[in-house]
Design a protein around this motif. Structure first.
Motif, PDB file in Angstrom:
ATOM      1  N   ALA A 194       0.836  -1.198   0.000  1.00 32.33           N
ATOM      2  CA  ALA A 194       0.000   0.000   0.000  1.00 32.33           C
ATOM      3  C   ALA A 194       0.875   1.253   0.000  1.00 32.33           C
ATOM      4  O   ALA A 194       0.660   2.192  -0.763  1.00 32.33           O
ATOM      5  CB  ALA A 194      -0.940  -0.003   1.200  1.00 32.33           C
ATOM      6  N   LEU A 195       1.909   1.248   0.879  1.00 34.01           N
ATOM      7  CA  LEU A 195       2.761   2.431   0.998  1.00 34.01           C
ATOM      8  C   LEU A 195       3.595   2.645  -0.252  1.00 34.01           C
ATOM      9  O   LEU A 195       3.870   3.770  -0.653  1.00 34.01           O
ATOM     10  CB  LEU A 195       3.670   2.293   2.216  1.00 34.01           C
ATOM     11  N   ILE A 211     -14.090   3.975   8.142  1.00 34.54           N
ATOM     12  CA  ILE A 211     -12.722   4.456   7.951  1.00 34.54           C
ATOM     13  C   ILE A 211     -12.189   4.931   9.297  1.00 34.54           C
ATOM     14  O   ILE A 211     -12.803   5.766   9.964  1.00 34.54           O
ATOM     15  CB  ILE A 211     -12.695   5.580   6.907  1.00 34.54           C
ATOM     16  N   THR A 212     -11.069   4.350   9.726  1.00 35.63           N
ATOM     17  CA  THR A 212     -10.541   4.686  11.040  1.00 35.63           C
ATOM     18  C   THR A 212      -9.384   5.672  10.959  1.00 35.63           C
ATOM     19  O   THR A 212      -9.103   6.360  11.936  1.00 35.63           O
ATOM     20  CB  THR A 212     -10.075   3.417  11.781  1.00 35.63           C
ATOM     21  N   ALA A 213      -8.681   5.737   9.838  1.00 35.63           N
ATOM     22  CA  ALA A 213      -7.565   6.682   9.721  1.00 35.63           C
ATOM     23  C   ALA A 213      -7.192   6.850   8.266  1.00 35.63           C
ATOM     24  O   ALA A 213      -7.519   6.008   7.428  1.00 35.63           O
ATOM     25  CB  ALA A 213      -6.353   6.168  10.512  1.00 35.63           C
ATOM     26  N   GLU A 214      -6.508   7.968   7.959  1.00 38.07           N
ATOM     27  CA  GLU A 214      -6.036   8.228   6.601  1.00 38.07           C
ATOM     28  C   GLU A 214      -4.620   8.763   6.684  1.00 38.07           C
ATOM     29  O   GLU A 214      -4.296   9.555   7.564  1.00 38.07           O
ATOM     30  CB  GLU A 214      -6.895   9.304   5.942  1.00 38.07           C
ATOM     31  N   TYR A 215      -3.762   8.354   5.771  1.00 36.36           N
ATOM     32  CA  TYR A 215      -2.393   8.844   5.743  1.00 36.36           C
ATOM     33  C   TYR A 215      -2.026   9.216   4.324  1.00 36.36           C
ATOM     34  O   TYR A 215      -2.216   8.407   3.418  1.00 36.36           O
ATOM     35  CB  TYR A 215      -1.411   7.766   6.215  1.00 36.36           C
ATOM     36  N   ALA A 216      -1.487  10.412   4.142  1.00 35.29           N
ATOM     37  CA  ALA A 216      -0.891  10.755   2.847  1.00 35.29           C
ATOM     38  C   ALA A 216       0.533  10.224   2.881  1.00 35.29           C
ATOM     39  O   ALA A 216       1.216  10.314   3.899  1.00 35.29           O
ATOM     40  CB  ALA A 216      -0.908  12.258   2.639  1.00 35.29           C
ATOM     41  N   THR A 217       1.000   9.647   1.767  1.00 33.54           N
ATOM     42  CA  THR A 217       2.333   9.047   1.777  1.00 33.54           C
ATOM     43  C   THR A 217       3.397  10.019   1.311  1.00 33.54           C
ATOM     44  O   THR A 217       4.579   9.832   1.604  1.00 33.54           O
ATOM     45  CB  THR A 217       2.388   7.801   0.877  1.00 33.54           C
ATOM     46  N   ALA A 218       3.012  11.084   0.592  1.00 33.62           N
ATOM     47  CA  ALA A 218       3.999  11.994   0.007  1.00 33.62           C
ATOM     48  C   ALA A 218       4.846  12.632   1.102  1.00 33.62           C
ATOM     49  O   ALA A 218       4.323  13.140   2.107  1.00 33.62           O
ATOM     50  CB  ALA A 218       3.296  13.069  -0.812  1.00 33.62           C
ATOM     51  N   GLY A 219       6.171  12.600   0.948  1.00 29.38           N
ATOM     52  CA  GLY A 219       7.083  13.260   1.863  1.00 29.38           C
ATOM     53  C   GLY A 219       7.189  12.595   3.227  1.00 29.38           C
ATOM     54  O   GLY A 219       7.767  13.159   4.146  1.00 29.38           O
ATOM     55  N   ARG A 220       6.630  11.393   3.367  1.00 32.67           N
ATOM     56  CA  ARG A 220       6.727  10.738   4.672  1.00 32.67           C
ATOM     57  C   ARG A 220       7.722   9.588   4.586  1.00 32.67           C
ATOM     58  O   ARG A 220       7.856   8.943   3.551  1.00 32.67           O
ATOM     59  CB  ARG A 220       5.358  10.176   5.106  1.00 32.67           C
ATOM     60  N   ASP A 221       8.357   9.293   5.693  1.00 31.86           N
ATOM     61  CA  ASP A 221       9.282   8.178   5.734  1.00 31.86           C
ATOM     62  C   ASP A 221       8.476   6.874   5.783  1.00 31.86           C
ATOM     63  O   ASP A 221       7.677   6.663   6.695  1.00 31.86           O
ATOM     64  CB  ASP A 221      10.176   8.299   6.976  1.00 31.86           C
ATOM     65  N   ALA A 222       8.692   6.019   4.788  1.00 36.82           N
ATOM     66  CA  ALA A 222       7.852   4.835   4.627  1.00 36.82           C
ATOM     67  C   ALA A 222       7.934   3.909   5.834  1.00 36.82           C
ATOM     68  O   ALA A 222       6.923   3.360   6.280  1.00 36.82           O
ATOM     69  CB  ALA A 222       8.234   4.090   3.353  1.00 36.82           C
ATOM     70  N   ASN A 223       9.145   3.763   6.423  1.00 32.43           N
ATOM     71  CA  ASN A 223       9.287   2.844   7.544  1.00 32.43           C
ATOM     72  C   ASN A 223       8.545   3.334   8.783  1.00 32.43           C
ATOM     73  O   ASN A 223       7.905   2.553   9.479  1.00 32.43           O
ATOM     74  CB  ASN A 223      10.771   2.647   7.873  1.00 32.43           C
ATOM     75  N   ARG A 224       8.648   4.649   9.031  1.00 35.63           N
ATOM     76  CA  ARG A 224       7.947   5.203  10.195  1.00 35.63           C
ATOM     77  C   ARG A 224       6.435   5.074  10.020  1.00 35.63           C
ATOM     78  O   ARG A 224       5.717   4.681  10.936  1.00 35.63           O
ATOM     79  CB  ARG A 224       8.325   6.689  10.373  1.00 35.63           C
ATOM     80  N   LEU A 225       5.996   5.365   8.795  1.00 31.53           N
ATOM     81  CA  LEU A 225       4.562   5.307   8.508  1.00 31.53           C
ATOM     82  C   LEU A 225       4.045   3.872   8.653  1.00 31.53           C
ATOM     83  O   LEU A 225       2.980   3.615   9.220  1.00 31.53           O
ATOM     84  CB  LEU A 225       4.320   5.823   7.079  1.00 31.53           C
ATOM     85  N   ARG A 226       4.874   2.955   8.150  1.00 32.80           N
ATOM     86  CA  ARG A 226       4.526   1.534   8.220  1.00 32.80           C
ATOM     87  C   ARG A 226       4.350   1.091   9.678  1.00 32.80           C
ATOM     88  O   ARG A 226       3.378   0.430  10.041  1.00 32.80           O
ATOM     89  CB  ARG A 226       5.640   0.746   7.543  1.00 32.80           C
ATOM     90  N   ALA A 227       5.311   1.506  10.533  1.00 34.34           N
ATOM     91  CA  ALA A 227       5.232   1.147  11.954  1.00 34.34           C
ATOM     92  C   ALA A 227       3.983   1.755  12.587  1.00 34.34           C
ATOM     93  O   ALA A 227       3.283   1.107  13.378  1.00 34.34           O
ATOM     94  CB  ALA A 227       6.485   1.637  12.674  1.00 34.34           C
ATOM     95  N   GLU A 228       3.678   2.991  12.190  1.00 30.10           N
ATOM     96  CA  GLU A 228       2.519   3.676  12.760  1.00 30.10           C
ATOM     97  C   GLU A 228       1.224   2.939  12.375  1.00 30.10           C
ATOM     98  O   GLU A 228       0.342   2.727  13.211  1.00 30.10           O
ATOM     99  CB  GLU A 228       2.502   5.113  12.234  1.00 30.10           C
ATOM    100  N   ILE A 229       1.149   2.555  11.084  1.00 29.70           N
ATOM    101  CA  ILE A 229      -0.062   1.874  10.610  1.00 29.70           C
ATOM    102  C   ILE A 229      -0.196   0.506  11.271  1.00 29.70           C
ATOM    103  O   ILE A 229      -1.271   0.126  11.745  1.00 29.70           O
ATOM    104  CB  ILE A 229      -0.038   1.744   9.072  1.00 29.70           C
ATOM    105  N   LEU A 230       0.921  -0.229  11.325  1.00 31.26           N
ATOM    106  CA  LEU A 230       0.876  -1.540  11.978  1.00 31.26           C
ATOM    107  C   LEU A 230       0.452  -1.398  13.428  1.00 31.26           C
ATOM    108  O   LEU A 230      -0.305  -2.215  13.959  1.00 31.26           O
ATOM    109  CB  LEU A 230       2.234  -2.239  11.872  1.00 31.26           C
ATOM    110  N   GLY A 231       0.936  -0.313  14.078  1.00 28.80           N
ATOM    111  CA  GLY A 231       0.553  -0.050  15.460  1.00 28.80           C
ATOM    112  C   GLY A 231      -0.951   0.120  15.600  1.00 28.80           C
ATOM    113  O   GLY A 231      -1.561  -0.342  16.562  1.00 28.80           O
TER     114      GLY A 231
END
Lengths: 239, 284
Positions: A194-195, A211-231
């Motif tokens: 997805a990311l 829908i519980t949350a939304e994240y824009a991926t542009a300009g974000r660190d993929a690993n941090r975002l991934r950890a946040e989503i998994l969390g």
């Protein structure tokens, strides 16, 4: 041309033994023309139901879905759907299966050109049962792409593929969608996928799902975002 | 990309290995006969027939020798009675089977596709199927007279039910997901029927058509036995009335050849149209 997709307060309940069972509730989602959105959620949470509603294969119990400002009713010709399994018609050759996607579309690409793009021009005259799983799913993608759909709907199209083929197919998908000429909604349960592919990731969860949350991926660190989503799903990767 | 295809390449490799492993084994001699295998049993029957004649188990008027049956065919041909009678029967089967099959395909698709239509027609058709078809004969003769019409109606009725029943069950066995693919790509009504329902249900339909053809020959003889002045059934009855066992045997042999021949034609067409199917073909 890509079209905007608007989902307003959409809910879907299925008849059950103890009265109607709601699967989706109060979904609000807007896709800009040309945007690539991934919907993440656990298996069986209603992701596929949402896609089927957008494609017009199913009708919402409440709310409304519009594509390019026009309400979706019955199977919408502006959409093309790729299913979890390739779902090729076994009595048609590979090229004839792709031609099904071009049916009734005046400016469709030729099946031959499309097969070339997914690297299967050598198998145009093969029967589906002669293909490997990855090849069959590529034909499924070609059948959807050949339509040049305004809206491309992907229902976990890579779920049944091995990890290597899955990466290849992801690249193929990204390549085809790079020109932003179509709006894409990808349903998946693979956070990395997805990311890697989407401009925006939407989480679907709860019962009935919302829908519980939304994240824009542009300009974000993929690993941090991934950890946040998994969390969000209650999962924590070892550091 | 060709090299990435284990399904195609692997098939060839597997086949080669199978042959290698079976080479030292003794082969069943039947395997080397090819198409001639099919003639083995008829030749044995023919020999037993001739043997029974030579031993005098039955009198000539009960069981004439095989060569006399051929002679009977020549005799009938010389007075212009063989080919016309065969052609009349073939024509009746073709028309009756064709009409029965077309009606069965239309109704079978409608009943298989739509539950409301099934609710409307299904029970009645099933009740009609329960009536032994020969029971209709007196009524058909009463309504339609004694010409060709009641015969063709009876043959059509005989051909109808196998086609109808097999097609309905074939449509109901179609993978729901394939119908959804058709709908998702804009197929409706006749387009969906032609592109998805018919090809998907075709294996069952083909079985029904072949069973229906066998039924058509069965009902042809029934219809011609009851009242006809032409056709193979007429030859049978005529042979019985004139005590000519050779003509009766000739008619039976002709029915066997025609039934087998027409079924072979259908089987060929079926194989051609089912080239796509990945089904078990029987062991070599």
């Amino acid at each position: 041309m890509a079209e905007a997709v608007s989902i307003h307060g959409v809910g879907r309940a299925f008849p059950g033994r103890d009265g109607p069972t709601p699967v989706l509730h109060g979904i609000d989602l807007h896709l800009r023309p040309g945007e690539f959105v991934a919907v993440l959620g656990a298996s069986g949470c209603g992701k596929s139901t949402l896609l089927r509603l957008i494609a017009g294969l199913d009708t919402p119990t409440t709310g409304e879905i519009t594509i390019g400002g026009r309400k979706v009713s019955d199977c919408d010709p502006r959409c093309a759907m790729v299913f979890q399994e390739p779902r090729l018609l076994p009595w048609r050759t590979v090229a004839q299966n792709v031609a099904l996607g071009a049916r009734g579309v005046p400016n469709a690409e030729t099946p031959e050109a499309m097969l070339e793009r997914v690297g299967l021009s050598g198998s145009a005259r093969a029967w589906p049962h002669q293909l490997s799983g990855g090849m069959a799913q590529r034909v499924g993608l070609a059948r959807a792409f050949v339509r040049k759909p305004a809206v491309l709907l992907l229902d976990e199209p890579f779920a049944a593929l091995d990890a290597f083929t899955r990466l290849q197919m992801g690249d193929l998908l990204r390549e085809v969608c790079r020109d932003r000429s179509r709006t894409v909604l990808l349903v998946t349960h693979d956070v990395s996928e997805a990311l890697r592919l989407a401009d925006r990731v939407v989480l679907l969860g709860g019962k009935p799902a919302a829908i519980t949350a939304e994240y824009a991926t542009a300009g974000r660190d993929a690993n941090r975002l991934r950890a946040e989503i998994l969390g969000r799903f209650g999962l924590h990767e070892a550091a | 990309m060709v090299s990435m295809d284990p399904a195609i390449d692997g098939g060839r490799v597997r086949q080669a290995r199978d042959e290698a492993s079976s080479a030292p084994r003794l082969r069943v001699p039947l395997g080397n006969l090819g198409a001639a295998r099919a003639l083995l049993l008829p030749l044995i029957i023919l020999a037993l027939w001739q043997l029974a004649v030579n031993r005098g188990i039955y009198s000539w008027s009960q069981l004439p020798p095989p060569l006399d049956v051929i002679a009977a065919g020549r005799e009938l041909q010389s007075i212009g009675l063989l080919v016309p009678n065969v052609l009349v029967s073939v024509q009746r089967v073709a028309i009756g089977w064709g009409v029965g099959a077309v009606v069965a395909i239309v109704l079978g698709l409608a009943v298989g596709f739509s539950r409301p239509v099934e609710g409307l027609l299904g029970p009645t058709l099933n009740a009609l199927r329960a009536v032994p078809s020969l029971a209709w004969v007196p009524l058909f003769v009463l309504w339609l007279g004694i010409g060709d019409t009641p015969k063709l109606t009876l043959i059509a009725l005989g051909a109808f039910f196998p086609v109808y029943t097999n097609l309905v069950s074939g449509v109901r066995q179609i993978d729901r997901k394939l119908i959804e693919v058709g709908r998702a790509y804009g197929l409706r009504g006749w387009g969906l029927t032609r592109e998805i329902l018919l090809p998907a249900a075709f294996p069952s339909l083909a079985t029904g058509l072949r069973l229906g053809l066998a039924q058509a020959w069965l009902f042809l003889v029934a219809a011609e036995l009851i009242g006809a002045n032409r056709g193979l059934g007429f030859l049978l009855i005529d042979g019985q009335n004139s005590g000519r066992a050779d003509i009766i045997m000739l008619s039976i042999v002709l029915l066997a050849l025609l039934g087998k021949g027409t079924d072979w034609l259908l089987a060929r067409g079926e194989r051609r149209l089912l080239r796509w199917a990945d089904t078990f073909q029987g062991t070599a």
